[in-house]
Design a protein around this motif. Structure first.
Motif, PDB file in Angstrom:
ATOM      1  N   UNK A   1     108.091 108.116  27.354  1.00  0.00           N
ATOM      2  CA  UNK A   1     108.925 108.200  28.546  1.00  0.00           C
ATOM      3  C   UNK A   1     110.054 107.168  28.495  1.00  0.00           C
ATOM      4  N   UNK A   2     111.208 107.574  28.984  1.00  0.00           N
ATOM      5  CA  UNK A   2     112.310 106.638  29.210  1.00  0.00           C
ATOM      6  C   UNK A   2     112.492 106.512  30.715  1.00  0.00           C
ATOM      7  N   UNK A   3     112.245 105.325  31.238  1.00  0.00           N
ATOM      8  CA  UNK A   3     112.322 105.107  32.691  1.00  0.00           C
ATOM      9  C   UNK A   3     113.586 104.305  33.007  1.00  0.00           C
ATOM     10  N   UNK A   4     114.366 104.824  33.935  1.00  0.00           N
ATOM     11  CA  UNK A   4     115.586 104.111  34.322  1.00  0.00           C
ATOM     12  C   UNK A   4     115.552 103.718  35.792  1.00  0.00           C
ATOM     13  N   UNK A   5     114.367 103.661  36.375  1.00  0.00           N
ATOM     14  CA  UNK A   5     114.229 103.281  37.777  1.00  0.00           C
ATOM     15  C   UNK A   5     112.982 102.413  37.919  1.00  0.00           C
ATOM     16  N   UNK A   6     113.157 101.189  38.430  1.00  0.00           N
ATOM     17  CA  UNK A   6     112.039 100.253  38.533  1.00  0.00           C
ATOM     18  C   UNK A   6     110.960 100.753  39.480  1.00  0.00           C
TER      19      UNK A   6
ATOM     20  N   UNK B   1     105.236 102.493  40.128  1.00  0.00           N
ATOM     21  CA  UNK B   1     104.253 103.511  40.500  1.00  0.00           C
ATOM     22  C   UNK B   1     103.378 103.885  39.316  1.00  0.00           C
ATOM     23  N   UNK B   2     103.951 103.916  38.122  1.00  0.00           N
ATOM     24  CA  UNK B   2     103.159 104.164  36.926  1.00  0.00           C
ATOM     25  C   UNK B   2     102.213 102.999  36.659  1.00  0.00           C
ATOM     26  N   UNK B   3     102.690 101.791  36.925  1.00  0.00           N
ATOM     27  CA  UNK B   3     101.892 100.586  36.677  1.00  0.00           C
ATOM     28  C   UNK B   3     100.646 100.550  37.543  1.00  0.00           C
ATOM     29  N   UNK B   4     100.761 100.923  38.813  1.00  0.00           N
ATOM     30  CA  UNK B   4      99.611 100.842  39.729  1.00  0.00           C
ATOM     31  C   UNK B   4      98.831 102.149  39.786  1.00  0.00           C
ATOM     32  N   UNK B   5      99.261 103.163  39.025  1.00  0.00           N
ATOM     33  CA  UNK B   5      98.493 104.393  38.930  1.00  0.00           C
ATOM     34  C   UNK B   5      98.738 105.422  40.002  1.00  0.00           C
ATOM     35  N   UNK B   6      99.758 105.230  40.841  1.00  0.00           N
ATOM     36  CA  UNK B   6     100.052 106.243  41.853  1.00  0.00           C
ATOM     37  C   UNK B   6     100.797 107.437  41.262  1.00  0.00           C
TER      38      UNK B   6
ATOM     39  N   UNK C   1     104.603 111.879  50.282  1.00  0.00           N
ATOM     40  CA  UNK C   1     105.754 112.601  49.767  1.00  0.00           C
ATOM     41  C   UNK C   1     106.537 111.758  48.775  1.00  0.00           C
ATOM     42  N   UNK C   2     107.535 112.357  48.146  1.00  0.00           N
ATOM     43  CA  UNK C   2     108.298 111.676  47.106  1.00  0.00           C
ATOM     44  C   UNK C   2     109.029 110.447  47.637  1.00  0.00           C
ATOM     45  N   UNK C   3     109.666 110.594  48.804  1.00  0.00           N
ATOM     46  CA  UNK C   3     110.425 109.474  49.369  1.00  0.00           C
ATOM     47  C   UNK C   3     109.492 108.309  49.711  1.00  0.00           C
ATOM     48  N   UNK C   4     108.368 108.627  50.312  1.00  0.00           N
ATOM     49  CA  UNK C   4     107.403 107.584  50.668  1.00  0.00           C
ATOM     50  C   UNK C   4     106.858 106.875  49.447  1.00  0.00           C
ATOM     51  N   UNK C   5     106.596 107.621  48.377  1.00  0.00           N
ATOM     52  CA  UNK C   5     106.094 106.998  47.155  1.00  0.00           C
ATOM     53  C   UNK C   5     107.133 106.074  46.536  1.00  0.00           C
ATOM     54  N   UNK C   6     108.386 106.490  46.545  1.00  0.00           N
ATOM     55  CA  UNK C   6     109.427 105.626  45.993  1.00  0.00           C
ATOM     56  C   UNK C   6     109.566 104.344  46.803  1.00  0.00           C
TER      57      UNK C   6
END
Length: 282
Positions: free
Chosen positions: A90-95, A100-105, A257-262
C-alpha cells in the motif's frame, strides 16, 4: 476421447518431477549465488512489467515445445490475470489512514479491494500496487490455489473455521434478541436469510445458510445458551478473538461511517505524533 481432469494432468506432470527438480538444482549450482540465496532465486520469476525482452532462443523453444524452467509459471500468471491484480504493498498519502490501519479500525483490503475494480470508500487516500516477482506471499498464494484445486471435490465452497465462528456469533446474537423465546435452528435459519445477516454471507460467497451448517456448529459447542460462545472460545481461542475483533471493527465502521472514522484517525494520528515528538526543554 474423454478430456483429462485437472488432477490427471497434474499426475502426468508429476512423472517428470525428478527431471524438473534436477533442472532447478543445476541452475542454482551454475549461478553460484553471489549475494542471493537459492530460495530467492527459485521464487523470482519475472512477470508483468518486469518481463525481460524475448530472445530468439525463446521463440525457438516454443516451436520445439521445450519449455524454459519458468515458462509454465509465467503463462499461468498471465492466463489467470494475476499480474494485473492489485495485491501488492500500500502507498498511503494520508496520516489518518495510517493511524486507522495502525490501531486496526481499517484493514488494507477495506481501503483498496485487492482486485482494484471497485475502490473502497477510502480508496482515494491510499493506493495499492501490483504484485512483484519477489513477493513471497504471491508465490505461496499461487501454490495454495493449485494445491486446493488438486484436492478439491465438486460441491459447495468449503467453509473455513472462521466462517463457522462468525456463524456462531450471529446465532448467539439472534438468540439474545428474543431471550424469552425458545431457540430453534429453523427460526434462526430464517433470520439468517434476512438483513443484516444475508448480505454478509452473500458478500463472503458462503451461500445461503441451511440447518445443516447450523447443526454442525451447535453440535460442536452444545446448546445456544449463555455459555455457548465461552465454550467456543475455549476450543479455538485465537481464531475466536480474530473473529471477535473483526466484528468489532465492522460495527465501529457501520456506526461512524467514513467521515467519522477519518475523524478518529486524525485524533489518533495527533496522539501518536505527540508521543513521538521530543519534549521542549525550553
Amino acid at each position: 476421447m474423454t478430456e483429462k481432469t485437472f488432477k490427471q494432468r497434474v499426475r502426468d506432470e508429476a512423472i517428470h518431477f525428478e527431471e524438473v527438480y534436477a533442472d532447478f538444482k543445476n541452475d542454482i549450482l551454475a549461478r553460484g549465488f553471489a549475494g542471493q540465496s537459492a530460495w530467492e532465486h527459485l521464487f523470482f520469476v519475472p512477470f508483468g512489467n518486469l518481463l525481460p525482452p524475448e530472445k530468439p532462443s525463446d521463440e525457438a523453444r516454443r516451436a520445439l515445445n521445450v519449455p524454459h524452467r519458468y515458462d509454465a509459471a509465467r503463462r499461468t500468471i498471465q492466463n489467470l490475470g494475476l499480474d494485473e491484480l492489485l495485491v501488492g504493498p500500500l502507498l498511503k498519502n494520508d496520516l489518518r489512514i495510517s493511524a486507522l490501519l495502525e490501531i486496526g479500525l481499517l484493514t488494507p483490503d477495506e481501503t483498496v479491494p485487492p482486485s482494484g475494480k471497485h475502490d473502497g470508500e477510502f480508496g482515494r487516500l491510499v493506493k495499492r500496487l501490483k504484485a512483484v516477482p519477489d513477493d513471497p506471499i504471491f508465490w505461496r498464494a499461487l501454490l495454495e490455489v493449485f494445491c486446493r484445486a488438486f484436492i478439491s471435490t465438486p460441491g459447495q465452497r468449503t467453509w473455513k473455521l472462521e466462517d463457522y465462528i462468525e456463524l456462531a456469533f450471529d446465532l448467539d446474537e439472534i438468540r439474545r434478541e428474543s431471550p424469552a423465546a425458545r431457540w430453534k435452528a429453523k427460526s434462526a435459519k430464517e433470520k439468517l436469510r434476512r438483513r443484516p445477516y444475508v448480505e454478509r454471507y452473500k458478500k463472503e460467497k458462503l451461500g445461503i445458510v441451511g440447518e445443516d451448517r447450523i447443526r454442525r456448529i451447535t453440535d460442536l459447542i452444545g446448546p445456544m445458551d449463555d455459555g455457548a460462545l465461552e465454550r467456543l472460545k475455549k476450543l479455538f481461542p485465537e481464531p475466536f478473538f480474530e473473529v471477535d475483533d473483526r466484528r468489532w471493527r465492522r460495527q465501529t465502521k457501520d456506526s461512524h461511517g467514513a467521515v467519522g472514522l477519518l475523524d478518529i484517525g486524525e485524533t489518533v494520528g495527533d496522539a501518536l505524533t505527540a508521543v513521538t515528538e521530543p519534549e521542549d526543554d525550553g
